[in-house]
Design an enzyme around this catalytic site. Structure first.
Site: not given
Length: 260
Positions: A86, A142, A226
């Protein structure tokens, strides 16, 4: 006051000593009291969280929270690269002949980022994507594609801010911050999947220990702050035409098509 505190906690450039102090606090039981206000300040969507907000023992647990099963959907088409996180697609472009990319008007050395001059040769002329995660985002990572892990290694020590101001004015955070580089092979194509930490040293926790990743499986998570950089070989990837930076995106949503 609380807004200032969270900006200090999440976004400020820190040296090893102060970073460790803040890390220790975020992982302590004393930080639990801040979770409700953190969720309010950063507009956390609590309806998709796997656990109730009061079940987390500290701020770090809440920051690295998991989502309910089915909260994110993944496209099954093997030719589609989906977002591994996201975040916000902050920039995209071409990897230049001098092994550099230009992000927010600033040049970054891919050679320095990857630390392997031979490995990056096949990426010259290919596309790059920069995905930034703010404190409000879900911070689990992911796999963007079905692929085989060719190599995975870490570089860097200190971590500087990687938000849009950090990218523009910082000390080359994408190529100097602590980062974990994974090279994936999917069909006949390769891509580099660079996970860049921010604020805390060694802030990337790798989960997947096997070498055959499936699209959508959780492979790592960010402990604090991040960015993800995706690098593609020349003529191997086309970003979807409707995507214009900056572009909000969620895990599993399509970024573009890869040529196997």
């Amino acid at each position: 006051m609380k807004t200032w505190f969270y900006r200090l906690l999440i976004e400020l450039t820190n040296h090893k000593f102060t970073s460790q102090l803040l890390k220790n606090f975020a992982e302590s039981k004393w930080s639990k009291v801040l979770i409700p206000s953190y969720a309010k300040i950063y507009h956390i969507n609590q309806t998709e969280m796997q656990h109730d907000i009061h079940s987390y023992d500290n701020l770090h647990e809440f920051f690295t929270r998991k989502l309910k099963p089915g909260a994110r959907q993944f496209i099954n088409d093997r030719n589609i690269i989906t977002s591994p996180v996201d975040g916000v697609l902050e920039d995209s472009g071409i990897i230049e002949a001098d092994k550099r990319i230009t992000v927010k008007g600033k040049q970054y050395s891919i050679k320095e980022m990857i630390g392997d001059d031979d490995r990056i040769k096949k990426y010259i002329g290919g596309k790059f994507l920069i995905l930034y995660l703010s404190p409000s985002h879900y911070h689990r990572i992911h796999s963007p594609i079905d692929g085989e892990v060719i190599t995975q290694y870490a570089l860097g020590t200190k971590s500087y801010p990687v938000n849009r101001y950090g990218l523009k004015y910082g000390k080359s955070p994408l190529s100097k911050n602590y980062r974990v580089i994974t090279e994936l092979k999917t069909g006949s194509s390769h891509l580099l999947f660079v996970k860049v930490g921010a604020m805390f040293i060694n802030s990337i926790e790798c989960i997947a220990k096997h070498h055959n990743w499936r699209k959508g499986e959780e492979v790592a998570y960010f402990s604090f702050g991040s960015t993800v950089v995706l690098l593609f070989e020349k003529d191997s990837f086309e970003i979807h035409e409707y995507i214009q930076v900056p572009f909000d995106i969620k895990v599993g949503e399509p970024l573009g098509q890869i040529n196997h």
